[in-house]
Design a protein around this motif. Structure first.
Motif, PDB file in Angstrom:
ATOM      1  N   TRP A   1       0.831  -1.201   0.000  1.00  0.00           N
ATOM      2  CA  TRP A   1       0.000   0.000   0.000  1.00  0.00           C
ATOM      3  C   TRP A   1       0.867   1.255   0.000  1.00  0.00           C
ATOM      4  CZ3 TRP A   1      -5.088  -0.254  -0.835  1.00  0.00           C
ATOM      5  CH2 TRP A   1      -5.780  -1.424  -0.485  1.00  0.00           C
ATOM      6  N   LYS A   2       0.350   2.300  -0.598  1.00  0.00           N
ATOM      7  CA  LYS A   2       0.932   3.644  -0.526  1.00  0.00           C
ATOM      8  C   LYS A   2      -0.189   4.617  -0.214  1.00  0.00           C
ATOM      9  CE  LYS A   2       3.512   4.789  -4.087  1.00  0.00           C
ATOM     10  NZ  LYS A   2       3.961   4.888  -5.508  1.00  0.00           N
ATOM     11  N   GLY A   3       0.099   5.605   0.647  1.00  0.00           N
ATOM     12  CA  GLY A   3      -0.897   6.617   0.956  1.00  0.00           C
ATOM     13  C   GLY A   3      -1.790   6.230   2.123  1.00  0.00           C
ATOM     14  N   GLU A   4      -2.604   7.177   2.546  1.00  0.00           N
ATOM     15  CA  GLU A   4      -3.535   6.976   3.654  1.00  0.00           C
ATOM     16  C   GLU A   4      -4.892   7.530   3.254  1.00  0.00           C
ATOM     17  OE1 GLU A   4      -2.883   5.385   6.379  1.00  0.00           O
ATOM     18  OE2 GLU A   4      -0.719   5.144   6.081  1.00  0.00           O
ATOM     19  N   GLY A   5      -5.937   6.951   3.800  1.00  0.00           N
ATOM     20  CA  GLY A   5      -7.259   7.488   3.524  1.00  0.00           C
ATOM     21  C   GLY A   5      -8.323   6.427   3.524  1.00  0.00           C
ATOM     22  N   THR A   6      -9.543   6.846   3.247  1.00  0.00           N
ATOM     23  CA  THR A   6     -10.692   5.947   3.303  1.00  0.00           C
ATOM     24  C   THR A   6     -11.006   5.313   1.951  1.00  0.00           C
ATOM     25  OG1 THR A   6     -12.150   7.846   2.948  1.00  0.00           O
ATOM     26  CG2 THR A   6     -11.713   7.210   5.232  1.00  0.00           C
ATOM     27  N   ARG A   7     -10.534   5.917   0.865  1.00  0.00           N
ATOM     28  CA  ARG A   7     -10.760   5.353  -0.464  1.00  0.00           C
ATOM     29  C   ARG A   7      -9.559   4.514  -0.875  1.00  0.00           C
ATOM     30  NH1 ARG A   7     -12.415   9.411  -4.899  1.00  0.00           N
ATOM     31  NH2 ARG A   7     -13.149   7.455  -5.839  1.00  0.00           N
ATOM     32  N   ALA A   8      -9.800   3.497  -1.681  1.00  0.00           N
ATOM     33  CA  ALA A   8      -8.709   2.601  -2.064  1.00  0.00           C
ATOM     34  C   ALA A   8      -8.852   2.184  -3.517  1.00  0.00           C
ATOM     35  CB  ALA A   8      -8.689   1.373  -1.163  1.00  0.00           C
ATOM     36  N   LEU A   9      -7.718   2.134  -4.186  1.00  0.00           N
ATOM     37  CA  LEU A   9      -7.612   1.613  -5.551  1.00  0.00           C
ATOM     38  C   LEU A   9      -6.473   0.614  -5.579  1.00  0.00           C
ATOM     39  CD1 LEU A   9      -8.008   1.596  -8.673  1.00  0.00           C
ATOM     40  CD2 LEU A   9      -6.474   3.571  -8.749  1.00  0.00           C
ATOM     41  N   VAL A  10      -6.726  -0.582  -6.087  1.00  0.00           N
ATOM     42  CA  VAL A  10      -5.717  -1.636  -6.133  1.00  0.00           C
ATOM     43  C   VAL A  10      -5.411  -1.994  -7.580  1.00  0.00           C
ATOM     44  CG1 VAL A  10      -5.294  -4.079  -5.651  1.00  0.00           C
ATOM     45  CG2 VAL A  10      -6.197  -2.611  -3.863  1.00  0.00           C
TER      46      VAL A  10
ATOM     47  N   PHE B   1       2.349   1.227 -10.216  1.00  0.00           N
ATOM     48  CA  PHE B   1       2.289   1.441  -8.766  1.00  0.00           C
ATOM     49  C   PHE B   1       3.485   2.271  -8.287  1.00  0.00           C
ATOM     50  CE2 PHE B   1       3.396  -0.093  -4.450  1.00  0.00           C
ATOM     51  CZ  PHE B   1       2.259   0.303  -3.773  1.00  0.00           C
ATOM     52  N   LEU B   2       4.665   1.959  -8.779  1.00  0.00           N
ATOM     53  CA  LEU B   2       5.874   2.649  -8.332  1.00  0.00           C
ATOM     54  C   LEU B   2       5.898   4.106  -8.776  1.00  0.00           C
ATOM     55  CD1 LEU B   2       8.584  -0.111  -8.960  1.00  0.00           C
ATOM     56  CD2 LEU B   2       7.645   0.618  -6.754  1.00  0.00           C
ATOM     57  N   GLU B   3       5.363   4.399  -9.942  1.00  0.00           N
ATOM     58  CA  GLU B   3       5.466   5.760 -10.471  1.00  0.00           C
ATOM     59  C   GLU B   3       4.344   6.672 -10.013  1.00  0.00           C
ATOM     60  OE1 GLU B   3       3.151   6.031 -14.704  1.00  0.00           O
ATOM     61  OE2 GLU B   3       5.113   5.074 -14.749  1.00  0.00           O
ATOM     62  N   THR B   4       3.292   6.122  -9.407  1.00  0.00           N
ATOM     63  CA  THR B   4       2.094   6.895  -9.084  1.00  0.00           C
ATOM     64  C   THR B   4       2.082   7.307  -7.615  1.00  0.00           C
ATOM     65  OG1 THR B   4       0.865   5.684 -10.778  1.00  0.00           O
ATOM     66  CG2 THR B   4      -0.424   6.909  -9.178  1.00  0.00           C
ATOM     67  N   ASP B   5       1.852   8.578  -7.385  1.00  0.00           N
ATOM     68  CA  ASP B   5       1.757   9.124  -6.026  1.00  0.00           C
ATOM     69  C   ASP B   5       0.295   9.363  -5.677  1.00  0.00           C
ATOM     70  OD1 ASP B   5       4.534   9.219  -5.645  1.00  0.00           O
ATOM     71  OD2 ASP B   5       4.663  11.130  -6.691  1.00  0.00           O
ATOM     72  N   PRO B   6      -0.279   8.597  -4.754  1.00  0.00           N
ATOM     73  CA  PRO B   6      -1.673   8.829  -4.386  1.00  0.00           C
ATOM     74  C   PRO B   6      -1.823  10.148  -3.636  1.00  0.00           C
ATOM     75  CG  PRO B   6      -0.686   7.175  -2.953  1.00  0.00           C
ATOM     76  CD  PRO B   6       0.329   7.480  -4.012  1.00  0.00           C
ATOM     77  N   PRO B   7      -2.898  10.874  -3.875  1.00  0.00           N
ATOM     78  CA  PRO B   7      -3.119  12.134  -3.163  1.00  0.00           C
ATOM     79  C   PRO B   7      -3.572  11.878  -1.730  1.00  0.00           C
ATOM     80  CG  PRO B   7      -4.984  11.646  -4.568  1.00  0.00           C
ATOM     81  CD  PRO B   7      -3.966  10.579  -4.844  1.00  0.00           C
ATOM     82  N   PRO B   8      -3.590  12.890  -0.877  1.00  0.00           N
ATOM     83  CA  PRO B   8      -4.070  12.713   0.497  1.00  0.00           C
ATOM     84  C   PRO B   8      -5.498  12.163   0.523  1.00  0.00           C
ATOM     85  CG  PRO B   8      -2.970  14.827   0.254  1.00  0.00           C
ATOM     86  CD  PRO B   8      -3.088  14.246  -1.129  1.00  0.00           C
ATOM     87  N   GLY B   9      -5.736  11.265   1.446  1.00  0.00           N
ATOM     88  CA  GLY B   9      -7.065  10.686   1.591  1.00  0.00           C
ATOM     89  C   GLY B   9      -7.323   9.501   0.689  1.00  0.00           C
TER      90      GLY B   9
ATOM     91  N   LEU C   1      -9.818   8.800 -13.734  1.00  0.00           N
ATOM     92  CA  LEU C   1     -10.638   8.258 -12.647  1.00  0.00           C
ATOM     93  C   LEU C   1     -10.651   9.152 -11.422  1.00  0.00           C
ATOM     94  CD1 LEU C   1     -12.238   5.773 -11.529  1.00  0.00           C
ATOM     95  CD2 LEU C   1     -10.040   4.929 -10.698  1.00  0.00           C
ATOM     96  N   VAL C   2      -9.470   9.437 -10.909  1.00  0.00           N
ATOM     97  CA  VAL C   2      -9.393  10.170  -9.631  1.00  0.00           C
ATOM     98  C   VAL C   2      -8.358  11.285  -9.645  1.00  0.00           C
ATOM     99  CG1 VAL C   2     -10.216   8.279  -8.173  1.00  0.00           C
ATOM    100  CG2 VAL C   2      -7.811   8.397  -8.771  1.00  0.00           C
ATOM    101  N   GLY C   3      -7.787  11.567 -10.795  1.00  0.00           N
ATOM    102  CA  GLY C   3      -6.796  12.633 -10.844  1.00  0.00           C
ATOM    103  C   GLY C   3      -5.522  12.292 -10.110  1.00  0.00           C
ATOM    104  N   LEU C   4      -5.154  10.992 -10.095  1.00  0.00           N
ATOM    105  CA  LEU C   4      -3.924  10.613  -9.415  1.00  0.00           C
ATOM    106  C   LEU C   4      -2.724  11.222 -10.121  1.00  0.00           C
ATOM    107  CD1 LEU C   4      -4.509   6.829  -8.683  1.00  0.00           C
ATOM    108  CD2 LEU C   4      -4.460   8.682  -7.037  1.00  0.00           C
ATOM    109  N   PRO C   5      -1.841  11.931  -9.395  1.00  0.00           N
ATOM    110  CA  PRO C   5      -0.659  12.485 -10.041  1.00  0.00           C
ATOM    111  C   PRO C   5       0.352  11.404 -10.363  1.00  0.00           C
ATOM    112  CG  PRO C   5      -0.582  12.912  -7.681  1.00  0.00           C
ATOM    113  CD  PRO C   5      -1.927  12.270  -7.966  1.00  0.00           C
ATOM    114  N   SER C   6       0.958  11.483 -11.539  1.00  0.00           N
ATOM    115  CA  SER C   6       1.964  10.528 -11.963  1.00  0.00           C
ATOM    116  C   SER C   6       3.269  11.245 -12.225  1.00  0.00           C
ATOM    117  CB  SER C   6       1.506   9.805 -13.238  1.00  0.00           C
ATOM    118  OG  SER C   6       2.548   9.029 -13.776  1.00  0.00           O
TER     119      SER C   6
END
Length: 364
Positions: free
Chosen positions: A105-114, A200-208, A343-348
């Motif tokens: 896992w990377k990031g913290e929050g209530t929503r999850a994408l695998v 997975f390695l290149e993607t930074d999940p946003p807060p939450g 989908l969620v505007g994940l920064p890459s």
């Protein structure tokens, strides 16, 4: 060396057969690869089987004993239906060999994408021969019709040719178990593992938001790894699966199911429909790891590449790393990157450059 190439190098083993020592070695290498990059993947152990052959052999024997009593094909027909709708009530008796999943896992929050991909490879079989594989769906439907009608046909003189048909099938499956090799699995599914891991390695999940990487075992023998993963996924987790993405035209599956069709639903499917670079397909040829998740209401999507309606080199000894198309891998990564952004505007860390969009829908 790019992450795509590094992961492919790690998976170059004689095979990665389900629940075998070489599958375990592949997971050991992948865990070390992730740990070297500061991640802490957790291992999810479970038990499975090394081949689907013995189960299908037993069902064929039951269906082939209709000349003795219609009760045998009745049991065989029920077992056939359960197996090909993703249920194995006898699994606790057969699942004796250790396998595992890796979940990071990377990031913290209530929503999850695998991001999910299976590691294991399958044994070959004569039906996967390049000259026969395009008829795989027709062969399955013929078997399904005969199997489900067998309890009734066992009450007629047709029980004799029908019994001979299924007993011959049992003999062919026994020959497969005794002599068929596991394939190397460059396309199926080192390609999916490499793309999922690189993304997975290149993607930074946003807060939450939590981003997960799930690498599964025993997909080839009933999506057992995906079933073992279920208790470890937060409710409502979005699951993007990558399978057979090393060559051919890129598709996103709108649903799957060999007997009962299970449509996908949710934001991933809607995002795919708006993202150029892949065509939709109703996948009826086999199953993906997403099947048990979709059956339980998880919003899922699978990306797959097809040639003539089937994955290239599907379960055949020609499924080697040398036959992978580097451009197909990079274009799949670019499409998946665009999909996450839509989908969620994940920064890459890298730009989105998917291949051109196609038109129309296919159903293998």
């Amino acid at each position: 060396m790019e992450a795509l190439e590094e992961v492919l190098e790690l998976l170059k083993l004689p095979h990665r057969g389900s629940a075998t020592a070489l599958e375990a070695e592949a997971f050991r290498r992948l865990a070390g690869f992730l740990e070297a990059r500061g991640l802490k993947p957790s291992e999810i152990p479970f038990r499975g089987v090394r081949s689907y052959g013995p189960e299908l052999l037993a069902l064929s024997l039951l269906l082939g004993l209709g000349f003795l009593s219609p009760l045998f094909p009745l049991a065989g027909a029920l077992g056939f239906y359960l197996y090909f709708t993703g249920r194995r009530p006898w699994g606790r008796l057969l699942d004796r060999h250790p396998s595992r999943n890796l979940l990071a896992w990377k990031g913290e929050g209530t929503r999850a994408l695998v991001l999910m991909a299976h590691v294991d490879t399958a044994k070959t079989y004569f039906l996967y021969h390049p000259k026969r594989v395009k008829g795989f769906r027709r062969s399955f439907l013929l078997n399904a019709c005969l199997a489900l009608l067998s309890p009734l046909l066992a009450l007629t003189p047709l029980k004799w040719p029908l019994s001979l048909y299924f007993l011959l099938q049992a003999a062919l499956l026994l020959h497969r178990e005794l002599s068929a090799p596991y394939v190397k699995g460059g396309n199926d599914n080192a390609s999916g593992v490499a793309v999922a891991t690189a993304l997975f390695l290149e993607t930074d999940p946003p807060p939450g938001f939590r981003l997960g990487l799930a690498l599964t075992g025993c997909e080839e023998v009933g999506a057992l790894g995906a079933k073992a993963l279920l208790p470890h996924l937060p409710e409502g987790t979005l699951v993007l699966n990558l399978d057979n993405v090393g060559r051919g035209e890129l598709f996103y599956a709108e649903g799957e199911g060999m007997l009962r069709y299970v449509p996908y639903r949710g934001p991933l499917l809607e995002a795919a429909r708006k993202t150029p670079g892949a065509r939709p397909v109703r996948y009826r040829l086999a199953y993906f790891d997403t099947l048990p998740l979709a059956q339980r209401g998880f919003p899922t999507l699978t990306l797959v590449r097809l040639e003539g309606g089937v994955p290239p080199d599907w379960h055949w000894p020609t499924d080697t790393f040398a036959r992978l198309d580097p451009k197909a891998l990079k274009d799949t990564l670019a499409y998946a990157r665009s999909l996450l952004k839509a989908l969620v505007g994940l920064p890459s860390k890298l730009p989105c450059t998917p291949e051109g969009a196609g038109e129309g829908r296919e159903e293998p």
